[in-house]
Design a protein around this motif. Sequence first.
Motif, PDB file in Angstrom:
ATOM      1  N   THR A   1       0.832  -1.207   0.000  1.00 23.54           N
ATOM      2  CA  THR A   1       0.000   0.000   0.000  1.00 23.54           C
ATOM      3  C   THR A   1       0.861   1.249   0.000  1.00 23.54           C
ATOM      4  OG1 THR A   1      -0.095  -0.010   2.409  1.00 23.54           O
ATOM      5  CG2 THR A   1      -1.895  -1.129   1.249  1.00 23.54           C
ATOM      6  N   GLY A   2       2.103   1.085  -0.367  1.00 27.84           N
ATOM      7  CA  GLY A   2       3.056   2.197  -0.351  1.00 27.84           C
ATOM      8  C   GLY A   2       2.701   3.292  -1.333  1.00 27.84           C
ATOM      9  N   PRO A   3       3.459   4.374  -1.281  1.00 22.28           N
ATOM     10  CA  PRO A   3       3.180   5.502  -2.174  1.00 22.28           C
ATOM     11  C   PRO A   3       3.432   5.108  -3.635  1.00 22.28           C
ATOM     12  CG  PRO A   3       5.251   5.825  -1.028  1.00 22.28           C
ATOM     13  CD  PRO A   3       4.620   4.593  -0.449  1.00 22.28           C
ATOM     14  N   LEU A   4       2.606   5.644  -4.515  1.00 24.17           N
ATOM     15  CA  LEU A   4       2.743   5.402  -5.944  1.00 24.17           C
ATOM     16  C   LEU A   4       3.401   6.607  -6.593  1.00 24.17           C
ATOM     17  CD1 LEU A   4      -0.771   3.915  -6.775  1.00 24.17           C
ATOM     18  CD2 LEU A   4       1.366   2.684  -6.391  1.00 24.17           C
ATOM     19  N   ALA A   5       4.227   6.366  -7.556  1.00 25.67           N
ATOM     20  CA  ALA A   5       4.873   7.444  -8.303  1.00 25.67           C
ATOM     21  C   ALA A   5       4.903   7.054  -9.772  1.00 25.67           C
ATOM     22  CB  ALA A   5       6.290   7.683  -7.797  1.00 25.67           C
ATOM     23  N   ARG A   6       4.543   7.983 -10.626  1.00 25.91           N
ATOM     24  CA  ARG A   6       4.568   7.743 -12.063  1.00 25.91           C
ATOM     25  C   ARG A   6       5.950   8.109 -12.593  1.00 25.91           C
ATOM     26  NH1 ARG A   6       0.301   7.354 -15.893  1.00 25.91           N
ATOM     27  NH2 ARG A   6      -1.059   7.699 -14.122  1.00 25.91           N
ATOM     28  N   ARG A   7       6.519   7.230 -13.384  1.00 27.70           N
ATOM     29  CA  ARG A   7       7.839   7.457 -13.964  1.00 27.70           C
ATOM     30  C   ARG A   7       7.790   7.172 -15.456  1.00 27.70           C
ATOM     31  NH1 ARG A   7       8.865   9.870  -9.872  1.00 27.70           N
ATOM     32  NH2 ARG A   7       9.932   9.005  -8.101  1.00 27.70           N
ATOM     33  N   CYS A   8       8.526   7.934 -16.202  1.00 32.73           N
ATOM     34  CA  CYS A   8       8.694   7.703 -17.631  1.00 32.73           C
ATOM     35  C   CYS A   8      10.132   7.257 -17.850  1.00 32.73           C
ATOM     36  CB  CYS A   8       8.426   8.967 -18.443  1.00 32.73           C
ATOM     37  SG  CYS A   8       6.728   9.520 -18.335  1.00 32.73           S
ATOM     38  N   LEU A   9      10.291   6.140 -18.501  1.00 32.73           N
ATOM     39  CA  LEU A   9      11.626   5.639 -18.760  1.00 32.73           C
ATOM     40  C   LEU A   9      12.018   5.995 -20.190  1.00 32.73           C
ATOM     41  CD1 LEU A   9      11.337   2.110 -17.136  1.00 32.73           C
ATOM     42  CD2 LEU A   9      12.233   4.212 -16.128  1.00 32.73           C
ATOM     43  N   GLY A  10      13.186   6.499 -20.347  1.00 30.45           N
ATOM     44  CA  GLY A  10      13.662   6.883 -21.668  1.00 30.45           C
ATOM     45  C   GLY A  10      14.833   7.823 -21.523  1.00 30.45           C
ATOM     46  N   HIS A  11      15.295   8.277 -22.653  1.00 31.63           N
ATOM     47  CA  HIS A  11      16.374   9.246 -22.634  1.00 31.63           C
ATOM     48  C   HIS A  11      16.264  10.123 -23.873  1.00 31.63           C
ATOM     49  CE1 HIS A  11      17.972   5.997 -25.130  1.00 31.63           C
ATOM     50  NE2 HIS A  11      18.711   6.914 -25.706  1.00 31.63           N
ATOM     51  N   ARG A  12      16.879  11.269 -23.777  1.00 35.14           N
ATOM     52  CA  ARG A  12      16.906  12.195 -24.905  1.00 35.14           C
ATOM     53  C   ARG A  12      18.277  12.159 -25.541  1.00 35.14           C
ATOM     54  NH1 ARG A  12      13.191  17.110 -24.088  1.00 35.14           N
ATOM     55  NH2 ARG A  12      11.821  16.366 -22.460  1.00 35.14           N
ATOM     56  N   TYR A  13      18.273  12.299 -26.872  1.00 41.16           N
ATOM     57  CA  TYR A  13      19.552  12.473 -27.546  1.00 41.16           C
ATOM     58  C   TYR A  13      19.321  13.314 -28.788  1.00 41.16           C
ATOM     59  CZ  TYR A  13      18.127   8.614 -30.647  1.00 41.16           C
ATOM     60  OH  TYR A  13      17.463   7.803 -31.533  1.00 41.16           O
ATOM     61  N   GLU A  14      20.338  14.049 -29.149  1.00 43.04           N
ATOM     62  CA  GLU A  14      20.263  14.880 -30.332  1.00 43.04           C
ATOM     63  C   GLU A  14      20.619  14.037 -31.543  1.00 43.04           C
ATOM     64  OE1 GLU A  14      22.121  18.685 -30.289  1.00 43.04           O
ATOM     65  OE2 GLU A  14      21.760  18.914 -28.147  1.00 43.04           O
ATOM     66  N   THR A  15      19.853  14.223 -32.606  1.00 42.83           N
ATOM     67  CA  THR A  15      20.108  13.498 -33.840  1.00 42.83           C
ATOM     68  C   THR A  15      19.511  14.290 -34.992  1.00 42.83           C
ATOM     69  OG1 THR A  15      20.051  11.295 -34.838  1.00 42.83           O
ATOM     70  CG2 THR A  15      18.019  12.058 -33.801  1.00 42.83           C
TER      71      THR A  15
ATOM     72  N   GLY B   1      -2.580  19.865 -40.144  1.00 39.94           N
ATOM     73  CA  GLY B   1      -3.349  18.628 -40.231  1.00 39.94           C
ATOM     74  C   GLY B   1      -2.932  17.711 -41.364  1.00 39.94           C
ATOM     75  N   ASP B   2      -1.883  18.092 -42.127  1.00 37.85           N
ATOM     76  CA  ASP B   2      -1.398  17.237 -43.211  1.00 37.85           C
ATOM     77  C   ASP B   2      -0.654  16.037 -42.633  1.00 37.85           C
ATOM     78  OD1 ASP B   2      -2.316  18.921 -45.268  1.00 37.85           O
ATOM     79  OD2 ASP B   2      -0.484  20.132 -45.175  1.00 37.85           O
ATOM     80  N   ARG B   3      -0.719  14.921 -43.358  1.00 36.46           N
ATOM     81  CA  ARG B   3       0.037  13.737 -42.960  1.00 36.46           C
ATOM     82  C   ARG B   3       1.514  14.000 -43.210  1.00 36.46           C
ATOM     83  NH1 ARG B   3      -3.219   9.410 -41.173  1.00 36.46           N
ATOM     84  NH2 ARG B   3      -1.192   8.782 -40.465  1.00 36.46           N
ATOM     85  N   ALA B   4       2.343  13.425 -42.375  1.00 35.82           N
ATOM     86  CA  ALA B   4       3.788  13.598 -42.521  1.00 35.82           C
ATOM     87  C   ALA B   4       4.498  12.346 -42.033  1.00 35.82           C
ATOM     88  CB  ALA B   4       4.266  14.810 -41.727  1.00 35.82           C
ATOM     89  N   ILE B   5       5.672  12.150 -42.584  1.00 35.90           N
ATOM     90  CA  ILE B   5       6.574  11.106 -42.124  1.00 35.90           C
ATOM     91  C   ILE B   5       7.792  11.807 -41.544  1.00 35.90           C
ATOM     92  CG2 ILE B   5       8.171   9.308 -42.886  1.00 35.90           C
ATOM     93  CD1 ILE B   5       6.111   8.487 -44.974  1.00 35.90           C
ATOM     94  N   VAL B   6       8.150  11.435 -40.335  1.00 39.97           N
ATOM     95  CA  VAL B   6       9.342  11.979 -39.710  1.00 39.97           C
ATOM     96  C   VAL B   6      10.394  10.879 -39.730  1.00 39.97           C
ATOM     97  CG1 VAL B   6      10.349  12.902 -37.592  1.00 39.97           C
ATOM     98  CG2 VAL B   6       8.011  13.521 -38.237  1.00 39.97           C
ATOM     99  N   LEU B   7      11.503  11.149 -40.398  1.00 39.82           N
ATOM    100  CA  LEU B   7      12.623  10.212 -40.436  1.00 39.82           C
ATOM    101  C   LEU B   7      13.724  10.756 -39.545  1.00 39.82           C
ATOM    102  CD1 LEU B   7      12.801   9.456 -44.258  1.00 39.82           C
ATOM    103  CD2 LEU B   7      11.623   8.161 -42.482  1.00 39.82           C
ATOM    104  N   PHE B   8      14.391   9.858 -38.850  1.00 39.08           N
ATOM    105  CA  PHE B   8      15.449  10.303 -37.949  1.00 39.08           C
ATOM    106  C   PHE B   8      16.583   9.291 -37.925  1.00 39.08           C
ATOM    107  CE2 PHE B   8      12.067   8.204 -35.634  1.00 39.08           C
ATOM    108  CZ  PHE B   8      12.725   7.198 -34.938  1.00 39.08           C
ATOM    109  N   ASP B   9      17.757   9.809 -37.667  1.00 36.56           N
ATOM    110  CA  ASP B   9      18.921   8.952 -37.478  1.00 36.56           C
ATOM    111  C   ASP B   9      18.803   8.317 -36.094  1.00 36.56           C
ATOM    112  OD1 ASP B   9      19.871   9.779 -39.914  1.00 36.56           O
ATOM    113  OD2 ASP B   9      21.375  11.132 -39.104  1.00 36.56           O
ATOM    114  N   THR B  10      18.991   7.026 -36.023  1.00 37.64           N
ATOM    115  CA  THR B  10      18.922   6.350 -34.726  1.00 37.64           C
ATOM    116  C   THR B  10      20.239   6.459 -33.967  1.00 37.64           C
ATOM    117  OG1 THR B  10      19.524   4.236 -35.721  1.00 37.64           O
ATOM    118  CG2 THR B  10      17.169   4.722 -35.512  1.00 37.64           C
TER     119      THR B  10
END
Length: 174
Positions: A15-29, A81-90
């Motif tokens: 019944t402990g405290p709940l905390a929302r976390r997002c896992l991930g990281h940012r990187y420039e590309t 509102g136009d459809r788009a494809i976003v391409l990115f370097d991984t």
Amino acid sequence: ARPTHVRPTTGKECTGPLARRCLGHRYETDVVELTFPNLSGVSNDEDEWVSLLYAVIEGAAEKLEISRDDIDGALHRTERGDRAIVLFDTVPGGAGGARLVANSLRDVVIGALERVEHCDCGIETSCYSCLRGYRNGRHHDRLSRQGAIRLLEHFRPDNVEPSIEPADGTLTAE
């Protein structure tokens, strides 16, 4: 009352405290946005757009000799509102693949068309020779050569006139 759950390690109620976390990281590309204003009213079928996305990625990887592991993409809607494809370097910091796509759009479209038009699998499906790959496994049941061809027909190389807007790094094909 607080929600409870069973701790997987002890089997006892927690019944402990709940905390929302997002896992991930940012990187420039490097990122490029391909917009298709002339296709916005052509199809609302999400599966066709997913098929187009992977036809473009696979066509770019093959025609421009970019490692498929170094480039990926996602569907997006522009502010208009136009459809788009976003391409990115991984690759963090960018490997230059997205920029190469922006500068070679005609070749990318030719590569995409070649992959989907000349494959031996059923037109209503896809295979690892045309649209499927390790990175898009969650979409395999949605991918079809027919869907990609239907949208690419409106985007034939003779009709592609890319314009690059350096200020925001977007590429528009009209």
